[in-house]
Every structure is written in C-alpha cells, then in structure tokens.
Design a protein around this motif. Structure first.
Motif, PDB file in Angstrom:
ATOM      1  N   ILE A  57      -2.232  21.210   1.883  1.00  0.00           N
ATOM      2  CA  ILE A  57      -0.949  20.625   1.469  1.00  0.00           C
ATOM      3  C   ILE A  57      -1.065  20.122   0.041  1.00  0.00           C
ATOM      4  N   GLN A  58      -0.326  20.739  -0.855  1.00  0.00           N
ATOM      5  CA  GLN A  58      -0.348  20.321  -2.262  1.00  0.00           C
ATOM      6  C   GLN A  58       0.774  19.345  -2.576  1.00  0.00           C
ATOM      7  N   HIS A  59       1.935  19.526  -1.947  1.00  0.00           N
ATOM      8  CA  HIS A  59       3.093  18.673  -2.226  1.00  0.00           C
ATOM      9  C   HIS A  59       3.471  17.931  -0.943  1.00  0.00           C
ATOM     10  N   LYS A  60       3.217  16.644  -0.948  1.00  0.00           N
ATOM     11  CA  LYS A  60       3.302  15.857   0.282  1.00  0.00           C
ATOM     12  C   LYS A  60       4.702  15.346   0.584  1.00  0.00           C
ATOM     13  N   THR A  61       5.468  15.049  -0.471  1.00  0.00           N
ATOM     14  CA  THR A  61       6.772  14.416  -0.278  1.00  0.00           C
ATOM     15  C   THR A  61       7.692  15.298   0.558  1.00  0.00           C
ATOM     16  N   GLU A  62       7.696  16.606   0.287  1.00  0.00           N
ATOM     17  CA  GLU A  62       8.623  17.523   0.943  1.00  0.00           C
ATOM     18  C   GLU A  62       8.452  17.565   2.459  1.00  0.00           C
ATOM     19  N   ILE A  63       7.264  17.254   2.948  1.00  0.00           N
ATOM     20  CA  ILE A  63       7.042  17.346   4.398  1.00  0.00           C
ATOM     21  C   ILE A  63       6.888  15.971   5.044  1.00  0.00           C
ATOM     22  N   GLY A  64       7.233  14.938   4.302  1.00  0.00           N
ATOM     23  CA  GLY A  64       7.111  13.587   4.865  1.00  0.00           C
ATOM     24  C   GLY A  64       5.681  13.134   4.995  1.00  0.00           C
ATOM     25  N   GLY A  65       4.812  13.609   4.109  1.00  0.00           N
ATOM     26  CA  GLY A  65       3.390  13.286   4.196  1.00  0.00           C
ATOM     27  C   GLY A  65       2.982  12.079   3.385  1.00  0.00           C
ATOM     28  N   ILE A  66       3.938  11.265   2.959  1.00  0.00           N
ATOM     29  CA  ILE A  66       3.624  10.085   2.156  1.00  0.00           C
ATOM     30  C   ILE A  66       4.584   8.954   2.507  1.00  0.00           C
ATOM     31  N   SER A  67       4.083   7.727   2.457  1.00  0.00           N
ATOM     32  CA  SER A  67       4.905   6.544   2.694  1.00  0.00           C
ATOM     33  C   SER A  67       4.468   5.453   1.728  1.00  0.00           C
ATOM     34  N   ILE A  68       5.431   4.742   1.131  1.00  0.00           N
ATOM     35  CA  ILE A  68       5.119   3.746   0.104  1.00  0.00           C
ATOM     36  C   ILE A  68       5.624   2.363   0.511  1.00  0.00           C
ATOM     37  N   ASN A  69       5.202   1.367  -0.278  1.00  0.00           N
ATOM     38  CA  ASN A  69       5.636  -0.035  -0.090  1.00  0.00           C
ATOM     39  C   ASN A  69       5.336  -0.555   1.314  1.00  0.00           C
ATOM     40  N   TYR A  74       0.822  -1.207   0.000  1.00  0.00           N
ATOM     41  CA  TYR A  74       0.000   0.000   0.000  1.00  0.00           C
ATOM     42  C   TYR A  74       0.864   1.268   0.000  1.00  0.00           C
ATOM     43  N   VAL A  75       0.210   2.349  -0.325  1.00  0.00           N
ATOM     44  CA  VAL A  75       0.782   3.673  -0.157  1.00  0.00           C
ATOM     45  C   VAL A  75      -0.149   4.450   0.769  1.00  0.00           C
ATOM     46  N   MET A  76       0.431   5.247   1.661  1.00  0.00           N
ATOM     47  CA  MET A  76      -0.359   6.078   2.570  1.00  0.00           C
ATOM     48  C   MET A  76       0.103   7.520   2.439  1.00  0.00           C
ATOM     49  N   LYS A  77      -0.857   8.444   2.420  1.00  0.00           N
ATOM     50  CA  LYS A  77      -0.483   9.855   2.320  1.00  0.00           C
ATOM     51  C   LYS A  77      -1.499  10.716   3.039  1.00  0.00           C
ATOM     52  N   VAL A  78      -1.000  11.843   3.533  1.00  0.00           N
ATOM     53  CA  VAL A  78      -1.841  12.762   4.273  1.00  0.00           C
ATOM     54  C   VAL A  78      -2.886  13.373   3.335  1.00  0.00           C
ATOM     55  N   THR A  97       4.843  18.673  12.435  1.00  0.00           N
ATOM     56  CA  THR A  97       6.130  19.328  12.667  1.00  0.00           C
ATOM     57  C   THR A  97       6.472  20.316  11.555  1.00  0.00           C
ATOM     58  N   LYS A  98       6.287  19.900  10.297  1.00  0.00           N
ATOM     59  CA  LYS A  98       6.753  20.700   9.161  1.00  0.00           C
ATOM     60  C   LYS A  98       5.676  21.619   8.570  1.00  0.00           C
ATOM     61  N   SER A  99       4.416  21.336   8.891  1.00  0.00           N
ATOM     62  CA  SER A  99       3.342  22.202   8.405  1.00  0.00           C
ATOM     63  C   SER A  99       2.287  22.321   9.498  1.00  0.00           C
TER      64      SER A  99
END
Length: 699
Positions: A528-540, A519-523, A560-562
């Motif tokens: 928030i338009q760009h999730k990767t930059e703030i650690g808002g997504i996780s894959i595999n 699965y992939v999980m994301k905020v 923390t970041k947003s």
C-alpha cells in the motif's frame, strides 16, 4: 570523431533509388544538386535506367568506381539494410535514409532499424534517419533532401542553423526563416534516429565555427547525457540554442511518442534540463524566429534592467507590463537624470518608460539626448524604442535612423531593438545599419528577455558538486513498507516522523502516553503506497480508547478495500501540527537520470501543481535556486512574517539529491509528502521508496 564537415561537405554522393522524375522523392535531391551546382560528384543508382536526369546511372553501389563519401537511400525499407551494408563496403562516411517503415511502425520495421544500428556500431558509417527528410549545407550547395521548400526558396548562407527531429516541421521552420530574411547555413533532420540524434546534431552545430545560433525542434530525447553535453557545448561556445520541445500536453506527448517511436518523457523535467544547461525554450515558431533574429548582433546583456523610450505613453505601459511578465526589471531613471530630461522636454515623462512625447516630431535631436542619458546614467542593459508607424514615414525614417546612430555611437556593446511599423525596404535599411526591428512591442520585449537570458546563462558559473563518500545501505529488491523506508532515509540524516509498529491492539497500552497534539496511526504494508484512499490512516487521536478503536477501524478498512495487501501492522507516531506542508521527492528519469522535486505539498500537490525540478545531485545554492522558481517561493523565504527553517529545508533537499544520485541503480522513486517545515524543524510525515526491481542500470 564525426564532424559537421564530414556529414555536410562530401566530395561524392550516391543516390540509391534516384528517379528521373524531379517531383518524386528519389528525384528531388538529384534535381536540387544539379540545379544548385553542387561541386561534388553525384552518382545516381537505378538499375532500370542508363541515365537519370542526364547523369549516368549505376545498377548498384558496387558498380560505382572508387570509394564514396555519402550515400542517400530512397528505396523501400526491406532493401535498406542491404544498401547500408554496401555503403560500408564503399567506405562511405555517411548514409542518409529517406525511407519509412522502421521503428515508427513496430514489428518488422523495428528489426530493420535494429540491424542498421548494429551495422553502425560495427563500422565507421554514420547513419541519419531512417524516416527523415534529409539535410542541406547552403554554403557548399549540398542538398540531399526532398523538401519542396528548396523549389520556392533557395537557401541563403548565414550563421544560423536548424536541427529538427521532424522533417516536415523542420521544413516549415526553414521556410518561415527564409521569409524572415534569416540566412540558414545548415539544416539537419534526424527522423527515427537509428544513429545520429538531434542532440548530436546540436553538438555538431555548436562545434562549427560558421554557426552562431541554433534553432532546434525536439519531440523526444533518447540519450539524455548526449543531449545535455550538446547544450553545454553550445553554452561554453556562447552560441544560443533556441529550442522548441513539443509534447507538453498528454495528447502532444502521445503524438510525439507515435511519431518518433521514443518516450517523450515528463515535460517538467525537460523544462528543467533545458533551463539548467542554457538553452532557451520557445512556445511558438514566431517566438523562435524573433529570438533567432535578435541574436544577429551577438550582444547578450548580462543584466535584466530594461530601458524603454517611446513616443506613446500607452505603448510604454504595454511594454512595461510585458517586461514584468517575462521577469525583466523596468528600473526608474535616477532623480538627477530625470531632472536633466525634464530640462530638455519639460512635459516629458522621465521615469522609465521614458516618453519623449510629440515633441519628437519637432526636434529629433532629443532622441540621442534621451538615449545617452538612459545608457550613461540609467544603468540599463538594453533598450527598446517604440516608434510605431512614424519610423515608416519616408520623411521621418532617415532622420530617426540618423538620430539613433548618433545615440548609440558610444554604446556599441549595448543592444537596441526598435519596435516600428515600416516597409520591408526601410526595415532592411535599419538592419544594414545594425538596428533590429520587431514590429510588435510585446514580441520585442520577449526577444530582449531571451537575449538577457542567454547573457545570464553564458556567464553563469557551473557549480561543482562534492558528494560525500556513499554509505553502504542495503536497499532490498522488493516493495518496502513505510518503516523500512524511514529507516533507510534516516541513515542519510533526513529527518522523519518515526513511529512504533503495533502488531496487535494489546501493544498500544505499553506505548501510549498522553501528549498535547495527539497521535497519528497508519497501516504499514509494502503493498500500500497511498493510505488515505483506503482509510488506512487516522489523525488527531487523543486517548488510549480512541487509539484502540482506530487500530481496529484501520485494519478493517484495509481488509475491505485492499483485501490482497499483506499487513505488517499499524504505526503510531506523534502528530506534527503547524508549519507549511511541502512535497520533497526524487526519481530516476529514464532519459536524464536522477532528478529532485520540491513544491507545495499535502492537499495542494495535485491542485496547485507548484513543483520545481532539478538534476541531482545539488548543493545548497542550487537547492535555493530550485525553491526560487516556485510560484510560492516567497512563502519558503519567510513572506509576511512566516518563520520557516530554510537552512534545514535546504539540508534535506541536498541530502535527498545525494541519496537518489548514489542509489540511482537501486531506486526508482522516493517521496516525502507531506514534508512539514516549521521554525524549529523540518520533518517528513510520510516516506515512500520504490526500489528498482528490474535490476537494470538507470540513466
């Protein structure tokens, strides 16, 4: 309706701010008109003098008897509005404003320019400028301009014309055109464009029967629809528009903005608009002049197969390389024709480039024989002959010309360009006989490519796009989270990787099932338009425990970041592996309206910048052409056995183009990055819609 004749062939002109000094801005146009014998009536306006340059002077416009056709204004900005109002009272059709100090400086200048625009809207007066260098009509000897080029080079009437936003650079284009021997009939500079724009100037030139080629210098466009209509008019009239659009770099765009007080816009979109509507974009003044010169015979080949005949094997190779660089085909001669060429000159190279070798010096009769075989059997759409300095030899020049005339006597519909080094007299003699001459062989190839481009565009069928009845979709006037974006786009049958929203960690147990790719999980947050930059997504993610852990990590990273972002939850979706990652998006350009973007996506988007744009809406044919313009086009067409579902990809591009076109007043941008393309599916893994929050109608 405004016509070019109305603007450039008046019977009377008043020059407000006329000077007795022929070198001053207010003195130059009067001097030009007197010295060039303008046939109309000229009224100098200067309250401080009884006569200006020998002509009776008037205190103001109202003291001039009768109506006026044209009013030229060369007074400080603060007086211009009053003069414009007087011009309306005199029933003037055109006013041209030299004066600067308007929107280009902001503040009070913007107020003045807005007032001029209001007067135009409420009257029949057309205004050129302010902050412009003027115009001329060389045929009628009408010179309301203060350019110094007229002092050095009296224009020679021809059928090429110039439209330029920049006065100084427009003068430069005119001067080098004159030096090149190009006859310029009309020259129009538009400056700040309170009324008449460079687009409308192109339109007027395209509608005039005396114009066959248009050179245009553009910094920015305010009215995209008008500009497109102008290019389309020129294309329908089969009149080449050779366009220099500056502002490609960030520095250039900023300079263009400050110069014309208008948005320079996104250069890639300008590039697409110019291409889509048949104009040819040049990168240098030299290229502009070469192409304009090459249009003189008015022959525009519809194919791109180039024949090269040369006395130099090296020169032939250089031109073949140049042809490849500009997308031309240098097709080989048919085997039968090669055999015939070999029979004429056994040691010739008959492939293409066709090398006549040094035998050329012994027997010039081989030239018409070779060219006849190339045109009758080779299927070439145009030919370039490379003669280097031989054609400049007094002993060889005329015999070679005779041979070329014999060669082309049965092929008047074909274009032949000579690349040769010769004196001006010899070149003019060749031109008089209908043979173009461009000294540098690479420039000759580029010019031929431009003629073939025009031939293609002039004969291109205009695609009719049929739009399905629009769906009634409510697009909220607020920021949207990803789930909302997915739901909107799915209504257009755009395939997206839809997940499930989790609002607390306990919900994962009710959703999670083991699947092979994980699965992939994301905020999920509208902030928030760009999730990767703030650690808002996780894959595999491959286990329930990992999913629960990642849920907490994602929320902590975002907090923390947003910290100000409102979090709606976390979305969990199946991982999609394999395929090619692309980016598919659309936006409403402030100048040209809705456009679609496609190219390599994922991590390659910013690195390679292999992106193509097209105006929306599209059909599948246009979408396929859009893909073909990418450097990576062959990848999407199945290169090296790569199996991708091109048909589904085209469907998605078309649907997104319809979406942005229909909802252009409600949406600013939409993007799917990455869009994964596989053999069995095309699916967007991320969706973003930026609504139009201002509530204003887009272009």
């Amino acid at each position: 309706m405004t016509t070019l004749n109305q603007i450039t062939t008046p019977k009377s002109i008043a020059i407000v701010g006329a000077s007795d000094n022929k070198n001053r801005i207010g003195g130059r146009p009067l001097s030009h008109m007197i010295e060039q014998n303008f046939e109309g009536t000229v009224y100098p306006v200067n309250p401080n003098r009884d006569k200006v340059q020998g002509l009776k002077s008037y205190p103001n416009l109202q003291d001039i008897p009768g109506d006026l056709d044209f009013v030229l204004i060369a007074v400080p900005a603060k007086f211009v509005v009053n003069v414009i109002e007087d011009a309306v009272k005199k029933n003037a059709r055109t006013a041209l404003i030299f004066s600067s100090g308007f929107s280009e400086i902001g503040g009070e200048g913007e107020v003045y320019q807005k007032k001029i625009r209001e007067i135009c809207d409420q009257s029949n007066l057309r205004v050129i400028g302010p902050n412009c260098l003027g115009l001329f009509n060389s045929q009628s000897r009408f010179y309301p301009t203060f350019t110094s080029t007229i002092d050095r080079a009296t224009p020679i009437p021809g059928d090429i014309s110039i439209a330029s936003q920049s006065g100084a650079y427009g003068s430069h284009i005119y001067m080098v055109s004159h030096q090149r021997g190009l006859g310029i009939r009309y020259w129009i500079t538009t400056g700040n464009e309170a009324d008449l724009s460079v687009g409308e100037a192109i339109q007027l030139l395209a509608e005039d029967d005396n114009v066959h080629t248009i050179m245009a210098y553009v910094e920015s466009v305010k009215n995209g629809k008008q500009f497109i209509n102008a290019l389309e008019t020129a294309r329908q009239e089969k009149k080449p528009v050779i366009l220099m659009k500056v502002g490609r770099s960030d520095v250039g765009a900023a300079a263009a903005n400050s110069h014309t007080a208008s948005l320079a816009g996104e250069d890639a979109i300008y590039e697409e608009v110019v291409r889509a509507h048949g104009a040819y974009r040049v990168r240098s003044t030299e290229e502009m002049l070469d192409v304009a010169y090459a249009t003189k015979p008015k022959i525009y080949p519809t194919g791109k197969n180039l024949g090269i005949v040369t006395i130099s094997g090296g020169g032939g190779v250089l031109m073949a390389d140049a042809a490849s660089d500009v997308g031309l085909k240098v097709g080989a001669m048919p085997e039968g024709a090669q055999k015939e060429l070999k029979e004429i000159v056994p040691f010739a190279s008959p492939m293409n480039p066709v090398d006549v070798t040094a035998q050329f010096f012994n027997d010039l009769s081989i030239v018409p024989k070779f060219i006849d075989l190339m045109l009758s059997q080779g299927g070439y759409d145009g030919i370039i002959g490379f003669w280097t300095s031989v054609a400049g030899s007094p002993k060889m020049s005329q015999p070679l010309l005779n041979a070329l005339k014999q060669a082309m006597s049965n092929y008047s519909e074909k274009i032949f360009i000579n690349s040769m080094v010769a004196s001006e007299d010899i070149v003019k003699h060749y031109e008089k006989e209908g043979f173009l001459s461009i000294e540098d062989p690479t420039r000759a190839v580029v010019s031929m490519a431009a003629l073939m481009y025009f031939g293609e565009k002039f004969n291109e069928k205009i695609e009719k796009i049929e739009i399905q009845p629009p769906l009634k979709i409510n697009i909220p006037k607020r920021n949207l989270n990803e789930i909302e974006c997915v739901e909107i786009l799915e209504k257009f049958d755009i395939n997206l990787n839809k997940g499930k929203l989790i609002k607390n960690v306990q919900e994962i147990k009710n959703i999670y099932k083991d699947i092979e790719d994980g699965y992939v999980m994301k905020v999920v947050s509208k902030d928030i338009q760009h999730k990767t930059e703030i650690g808002g997504i996780s894959i595999n993610i491959k286990s329930l425990i990992e999913a629960e852990t990642k849920y907490d990590e994602i929320l902590q990273n975002v907090k923390t970041k947003s910290p100000k972002a409102l979090i709606d939850g976390v979305m969990i979706s199946p991982m999609i592996k394999g395929g090619v990652e692309a980016i598919l998006g659309a936006k409403v350009d402030p100048v040209f309206g809705p456009v679609v973007m496609f190219g390599l996506g994922g991590i390659y988007t910013e690195v390679l910048k292999d992106i193509s744009f097209a105006e929306a809406p599209l059909n599948k044919k246009l979408a396929k052409k859009m893909i073909s313009r990418l450097k990576s086009a062959k990848m999407f067409e199945g290169a090296r056995g790569l199996k991708l579902n091109l048909d589904h990809l085209l469907d998605n591009i078309v649907k997104l183009s319809e979406f942005i076109y229909i909802y252009k007043d409600f949406v600013k941008e939409v993007e799917m990055n990455p869009l994964v393309i596989k053999e069995d599916m095309v699916i967007g893994l991320d969706a973003l819609i930026i609504p139009n929050l201002e509530g204003e109608k887009n272009a």
